[in-house]
Write a protein that holds these residues in place. Structure first.
Motif, PDB file in Angstrom:
ATOM      1  N   TYR A  96      78.681 -29.438  88.428  1.00  0.00           N
ATOM      2  CA  TYR A  96      79.619 -30.546  88.668  1.00  0.00           C
ATOM      3  C   TYR A  96      80.659 -30.223  89.725  1.00  0.00           C
ATOM      4  O   TYR A  96      81.367 -31.105  90.173  1.00  0.00           O
ATOM      5  CB  TYR A  96      80.214 -31.123  87.390  1.00  0.00           C
ATOM      6  N   ARG A 122      81.292 -31.711  75.719  1.00  0.00           N
ATOM      7  CA  ARG A 122      82.006 -31.165  76.883  1.00  0.00           C
ATOM      8  C   ARG A 122      82.366 -32.331  77.811  1.00  0.00           C
ATOM      9  O   ARG A 122      81.649 -32.625  78.760  1.00  0.00           O
ATOM     10  CB  ARG A 122      81.153 -30.096  77.593  1.00  0.00           C
ATOM     11  N   ASP A 125      86.371 -36.313  81.259  1.00  0.00           N
ATOM     12  CA  ASP A 125      87.365 -37.372  81.483  1.00  0.00           C
ATOM     13  C   ASP A 125      88.499 -36.927  82.421  1.00  0.00           C
ATOM     14  O   ASP A 125      89.010 -37.730  83.210  1.00  0.00           O
ATOM     15  CB  ASP A 125      87.945 -37.848  80.138  1.00  0.00           C
ATOM     16  N   GLN A 126      88.883 -35.652  82.368  1.00  0.00           N
ATOM     17  CA  GLN A 126      89.990 -35.200  83.226  1.00  0.00           C
ATOM     18  C   GLN A 126      89.551 -35.092  84.690  1.00  0.00           C
ATOM     19  O   GLN A 126      90.350 -35.315  85.592  1.00  0.00           O
ATOM     20  CB  GLN A 126      90.554 -33.858  82.736  1.00  0.00           C
ATOM     21  N   THR A 164      92.245 -27.470  81.831  1.00  0.00           N
ATOM     22  CA  THR A 164      90.809 -27.420  82.085  1.00  0.00           C
ATOM     23  C   THR A 164      90.487 -26.712  83.401  1.00  0.00           C
ATOM     24  O   THR A 164      91.003 -27.092  84.462  1.00  0.00           O
ATOM     25  CB  THR A 164      90.136 -28.820  82.030  1.00  0.00           C
ATOM     26  N   VAL A 165      89.648 -25.697  83.276  1.00  0.00           N
ATOM     27  CA  VAL A 165      89.209 -24.924  84.442  1.00  0.00           C
ATOM     28  C   VAL A 165      88.409 -25.837  85.371  1.00  0.00           C
ATOM     29  O   VAL A 165      88.662 -25.926  86.574  1.00  0.00           O
ATOM     30  CB  VAL A 165      88.308 -23.749  83.984  1.00  0.00           C
ATOM     31  N   GLY A 166      87.425 -26.541  84.788  1.00  0.00           N
ATOM     32  CA  GLY A 166      86.499 -27.338  85.597  1.00  0.00           C
ATOM     33  C   GLY A 166      87.218 -28.424  86.378  1.00  0.00           C
ATOM     34  O   GLY A 166      86.979 -28.593  87.584  1.00  0.00           O
ATOM     35  N   ASP A 306      85.562 -16.877  76.197  1.00  0.00           N
ATOM     36  CA  ASP A 306      84.277 -16.293  76.602  1.00  0.00           C
ATOM     37  C   ASP A 306      84.102 -14.848  76.117  1.00  0.00           C
ATOM     38  O   ASP A 306      83.062 -14.235  76.354  1.00  0.00           O
ATOM     39  CB  ASP A 306      84.117 -16.361  78.132  1.00  0.00           C
ATOM     40  N   VAL A 328      89.720 -23.337  72.179  1.00  0.00           N
ATOM     41  CA  VAL A 328      89.261 -23.993  73.412  1.00  0.00           C
ATOM     42  C   VAL A 328      88.070 -24.920  73.144  1.00  0.00           C
ATOM     43  O   VAL A 328      88.066 -26.078  73.554  1.00  0.00           O
ATOM     44  CB  VAL A 328      88.914 -22.950  74.498  1.00  0.00           C
ATOM     45  N   TRP A 329      87.061 -24.417  72.429  1.00  0.00           N
ATOM     46  CA  TRP A 329      85.832 -25.207  72.199  1.00  0.00           C
ATOM     47  C   TRP A 329      85.714 -25.615  70.732  1.00  0.00           C
ATOM     48  O   TRP A 329      86.126 -24.861  69.837  1.00  0.00           O
ATOM     49  CB  TRP A 329      84.589 -24.397  72.603  1.00  0.00           C
ATOM     50  N   ARG A 372      77.353 -16.151  76.171  1.00  0.00           N
ATOM     51  CA  ARG A 372      78.207 -15.121  75.530  1.00  0.00           C
ATOM     52  C   ARG A 372      77.700 -14.788  74.127  1.00  0.00           C
ATOM     53  O   ARG A 372      77.893 -13.664  73.642  1.00  0.00           O
ATOM     54  CB  ARG A 372      79.663 -15.564  75.491  1.00  0.00           C
TER      55      ARG A 372
HETATM   56  N1  EPU Z   1      88.078 -30.770  78.493  1.00  0.00           N
HETATM   57  C1  EPU Z   1      88.370 -32.106  78.288  1.00  0.00           C
HETATM   58  N2  EPU Z   1      88.161 -32.968  79.329  1.00  0.00           N
HETATM   59  C2  EPU Z   1      87.705 -32.568  80.539  1.00  0.00           C
HETATM   60  C3  EPU Z   1      87.413 -31.201  80.727  1.00  0.00           C
HETATM   61  C4  EPU Z   1      87.614 -30.319  79.681  1.00  0.00           C
HETATM   62  O1  EPU Z   1      88.802 -32.514  77.208  1.00  0.00           O
HETATM   63  O2  EPU Z   1      87.552 -33.412  81.437  1.00  0.00           O
HETATM   64  C5  EPU Z   1      88.305 -29.821  77.366  1.00  0.00           C
HETATM   65  C6  EPU Z   1      87.008 -29.147  76.929  1.00  0.00           C
HETATM   66  O3  EPU Z   1      86.315 -29.955  75.988  1.00  0.00           O
HETATM   67  C7  EPU Z   1      87.518 -27.852  76.344  1.00  0.00           C
HETATM   68  C8  EPU Z   1      88.741 -27.532  77.216  1.00  0.00           C
HETATM   69  O4  EPU Z   1      89.109 -28.743  77.852  1.00  0.00           O
HETATM   70  O5  EPU Z   1      87.943 -28.077  75.033  1.00  0.00           O
HETATM   71  C9  EPU Z   1      88.502 -26.474  78.285  1.00  0.00           C
HETATM   72  O6  EPU Z   1      87.399 -26.862  79.115  1.00  0.00           O
HETATM   73  P1  EPU Z   1      87.272 -26.352  80.618  1.00  0.00           P
HETATM   74  O7  EPU Z   1      87.165 -27.526  81.497  1.00  0.00           O
HETATM   75  O8  EPU Z   1      88.352 -25.358  80.893  1.00  0.00           O
HETATM   76  O9  EPU Z   1      85.881 -25.590  80.581  1.00  0.00           O
HETATM   77  P2  EPU Z   1      84.755 -25.576  81.698  1.00  0.00           P
HETATM   78  O10 EPU Z   1      85.371 -25.662  83.046  1.00  0.00           O
HETATM   79  O11 EPU Z   1      83.684 -26.524  81.330  1.00  0.00           O
HETATM   80  C10 EPU Z   1      84.874 -23.007  82.096  1.00  0.00           C
HETATM   81  C11 EPU Z   1      83.897 -21.862  82.077  1.00  0.00           C
HETATM   82  C12 EPU Z   1      83.491 -21.552  80.659  1.00  0.00           C
HETATM   83  C13 EPU Z   1      84.733 -21.244  79.825  1.00  0.00           C
HETATM   84  C14 EPU Z   1      85.766 -22.366  79.963  1.00  0.00           C
HETATM   85  C15 EPU Z   1      87.085 -22.041  79.294  1.00  0.00           C
HETATM   86  C16 EPU Z   1      82.773 -22.099  84.194  1.00  0.00           C
HETATM   87  C17 EPU Z   1      81.544 -22.445  84.931  1.00  0.00           C
HETATM   88  N3  EPU Z   1      82.744 -22.230  82.878  1.00  0.00           N
HETATM   89  O12 EPU Z   1      84.198 -24.112  81.508  1.00  0.00           O
HETATM   90  O13 EPU Z   1      82.704 -20.377  80.754  1.00  0.00           O
HETATM   91  O14 EPU Z   1      84.382 -21.114  78.480  1.00  0.00           O
HETATM   92  O15 EPU Z   1      86.032 -22.638  81.346  1.00  0.00           O
HETATM   93  O16 EPU Z   1      87.625 -20.874  79.835  1.00  0.00           O
HETATM   94  O17 EPU Z   1      83.765 -21.686  84.786  1.00  0.00           O
HETATM   95  C18 EPU Z   1      80.988 -18.877  80.225  1.00  0.00           C
HETATM   96  O18 EPU Z   1      81.206 -18.313  81.311  1.00  0.00           O
HETATM   97  O19 EPU Z   1      80.273 -18.390  79.308  1.00  0.00           O
HETATM   98  C19 EPU Z   1      81.601 -20.191  79.993  1.00  0.00           C
HETATM   99  C20 EPU Z   1      81.147 -21.042  79.101  1.00  0.00           C
END
Ligand code: EPU
Length: 430
Positions: A96, A122, A125-126, A164-166, A306, A328-329, A372
Motif C-alpha cells: 500500500y 487492519r 481509514d487513516q 500508525t506507521v503505515g 513485533d 497495538v493489534w 514474528r
Molecule cells: N490503524 C487504524 N487505521 C489505519 C491504520 C492503522 O486504525 O488506517 C491501527 C491498526 O489497526 C493498528 C494500529 O493502528 O491497531 C497500528 O497500525 P500501523 O499502521 O502502525 O501498522 P502497519 O503500518 O500496518 C507496521 C509494520 C508492522 C508492525 C506495525 C506496528 C510494516 C510493513 N509493517 O504495520 O510490522 O507490527 O507497523 O509497529 O512496516 C512485522 O514487521 O512483522 C509487522 C507486522
C-alpha cells in the motif's frame, strides 16, 4: 513442502551480523518512484518482501540493476503505469505504500488492497483520511482496487486518530510533491519513519521532525537520484537478542543501532540477561532461568509489538508468572496455540496473555502463523528438548535474511528440509 527442523538445546554463541531493515526498505523501494534519476540503495536485506517489491517495480517498467545481493540501482523514469494488481499487492502489507508514491508521482494511484500478516482487522481509514485531506478522492472499487486521484495535491494539516506507521509513511510519500506545507500530527516515530525521511531528503525533499510526533513536509516539484544505505533491522536484532537470552547463550550482535534496541534491552535485563551496548553492536548473555516480567507493547519508543511473540516464548520458561499486554493489534496471540503444543502454560484473555513459566518445552510439529510468530517458533525450537519441525515457513522467509545460516553460524542445530511427505501436517483449517 519446506520445513525448518531444529534440534533444541544448543546455547547460541559467537557473533552474528544484522541485515538492513525490512520495514524501511519496503517504504524506500516505492519511494524511488518519486525520483527522476537513479537511486542506489545499499544494505538491502535478502528477503522475500524485497523480491516482491522489486518485481512490482520491474513489472511497472523500472530499470533495476543488481550490483550485488544487497545493493540495487533503480531508475523509475520510464514508468507509465499507476496500477498494482491484486496478484502482487496481496503478497505483502507494504504494497500500500505504492498508493502514496504513485499519488505523488502521477496524482493518481490504483492499487489493490494489501496482504501481509493477519492480526485481525487492519483498517486503512487513516491513510484515506490523509489522502483526502491532501485533496484526493478515494474510491474503493472492484477486485479490492483502491483508486486515489487528485487534480492537484495541496499541503495541509493532518491529525491521525491512532499512531500508525503505515499512514504516516503513505502521507509522507504523497505530500512530498504537494503544493506547500503538510504537517502530520500524532505521527509514528519508528526508526523506519526516520529512515524514509532521510532517504527522501537525500533525493532533495524537505522533511523535518521525523522521529517526533510532528512531521513537516514542504512539497517540492522535482527529486533527483541518490545513494542511500538502509538502517539495520531493529526487529531482526531484537530477535537474535531474545534467542540468545532464551538459549542462555552469549552472542555479539553486530551492525545494529543500540538506541533502537533500548526497550528490548531493558526488558531482557529485567529478565536477568546481561546486555552491553557498543557503538554499532550489542552483546547479550544469560546464564540462568529468566525472571518473570510484565510487558505492554506500544508504538516506538515503547516495546515493539513485533517482538511480542519472541519474548513471550522466552518467558514461557521463566520462573513465575508474566503478563503480556498487546496494545497495538487486536489479535496477535495466535502463535500461543503452537507454544502450548510444546508444553507452554499460557492463558490468553482478549489482548493480554498470562504466561506461567514451565521448566521445559518439548519439540513438536508446529506452524508459523505469521512472520514474528514464525520467529517465536524458531526460538521455541532452539530451547525445547527434542526436535521441532516448523511448517508454513514462507512467512519467516518474507522478513528474515538467511536466518538458518545465521543461526547455524552461532551454534544452532537447524536446517531447512524439503519434505515431500506432508501426511502429518498440522491442519490450518478452522
Ligand atoms: N490503524 C487504524 N487505521 C489505519 C491504520 C492503522 O486504525 O488506517 C491501527 C491498526 O489497526 C493498528 C494500529 O493502528 O491497531 C497500528 O497500525 P500501523 O499502521 O502502525 O501498522 P502497519 O503500518 O500496518 C507496521 C509494520 C508492522 C508492525 C506495525 C506496528 C510494516 C510493513 N509493517 O504495520 O510490522 O507490527 O507497523 O509497529 O512496516 C512485522 O514487521 O512483522 C509487522 C507486522
Amino acid at each position: 513442502m519446506e520445513k525448518i527442523v531444529i534440534n533444541g538445546g544448543n546455547k547460541l554463541h559467537g557473533s552474528v551480523s544484522i541485515s538492513g531493515a525490512k520495514n524501511s526498505v519496503v517504504a524506500i523501494l516505492p519511494a524511488t518512484l518519486l525520483a527522476e534519476g537513479t537511486c542506489r540503495i545499499e544494505n538491502v536485506p535478502d528477503i522475500k518482501d524485497v523480491t516482491v517489491m522489486l518485481r512490482i517495480l520491474s513489472d511497472m517498467g523500472a530499470e533495476i540493476k543488481t550490483i550485488n545481493k544487497n545493493t540495487y540501482e533503480i531508475n523509475t523514469k520510464n514508468i507509465t503505469s499507476n496500477v498494482v494488481k491484486h496478484e502482487m499487492s496481496r503478497q505483502l502489507r507494504a504494497s500500500y505504500y505504492f498508493i502514496g508514491a504513485l499519488l505523488g508521482r502521477f496524482n493518481h494511484a490504483r492499487v489493490a488492497m494489501p496482504g501481509g500478516c493477519s492480526f485481525g482487522v487492519r483498517p486503512i481509514d487513516q491513510h484515506i483520511k490523509g489522502f483526502e485531506a491532501l485533496g484526493a478522492k478515494v474510491v474503493m472499487g472492484e477486485k479490492a482496487m483502491v483508486d486515489v486521484k487528485a487534480d492537484k495535491l495541496i499541503g495541509t494539516s493532518i491529525y491521525f486518530d491512532v499512531v500508525t506507521v503505515g499512514a504516516t509513511i503513505n502521507i509522507m510519500l504523497a505530500s512530498c510533491k504537494a503544493k506547500g506545507l503538510t504537517i502530520i500530527e500524532n505521527a509514528a516515530k519508528e526508526p523506519h519513519i526516520v529512515d524514509l525521511a532521510n532517504f527522501l531528503n537525500s533525493m532533495g525533499a524537505d522533511i523535518r521532525g521525523a522521529g517526533t510526533e510532528t512531521i513537516k513536509i514542504r512539497g517540492m516539484e522535482r527529486f533527483h537520484g541518490c545513494e542511500y544505505s538502509i538502517i539495520p533491522d531493529q526487529i531482526e536484532a531484537g530477535t537474535y537478542m531474545v534467542a540468545t537470552a532464551a538459549t542462555r547463550g552469549d552472542v555479539l550482535i553486530k551492525n545494529v543501532i543500540p538506541k533502537h534496541l533500548e526497550s528490548i534491552s531493558a526488558k531482557l535485563i529485567e529478565c536477568g540477561a546481561v546486555v552491553e551496548d557498543f557503538d554499532d553492536s550489542i552483546h547479550v548473555s544469560m546464564n540462568r532461568r529468566p525472571n518473570h516480567i510484565s510487558i505492554k507493547t506500544m508504538p516506538h519508543p515503547g516495546f515493539p509489538t513485533d517482538m511480542q511473540p519472541q519474548i513471550s516464548t522466552l518467558l514461557s520458561l521463566a520462573s513465575g508468572s508474566s503478563i503480556i499486554s498487546e496494545s497495538v493489534w487486536d489479535n496477535r496471540f495466535r502463535y500461543v496455540e503452537q507454544l502450548i503444543r510444546m508444553g507452554a502454560n499460557i492463558r490468553v484473555d482478549g489482548k493480554s496473555a498470562t504466561i506461567q513459566g514451565v521448566e521445559v518445552l518439548h519439540g513438536a510439529p508446529v506452524r508459523a502463523d505469521d512472520l514474528r510468530a514464525g520467529a517465536a517458533m524458531i526460538i521455541a525450537g532452539l530451547i525445547a528438548k527434542g526436535t521441532t519441525e516448523i511448517e508454513e515457513i514462507y512467512h519467516i522467509q518474507r522478513g528474515y535474511d538467511h536466518i538458518i545460516d545465521k543461526l547455524k553460524s552461532i551454534g544452532a542445530d537447524i536446517e531447512l528440509r524439503n519434505d515431500p511427505d506432508n501426511s502429518d501436517q498440522i491442519s490450518n483449517a478452522g
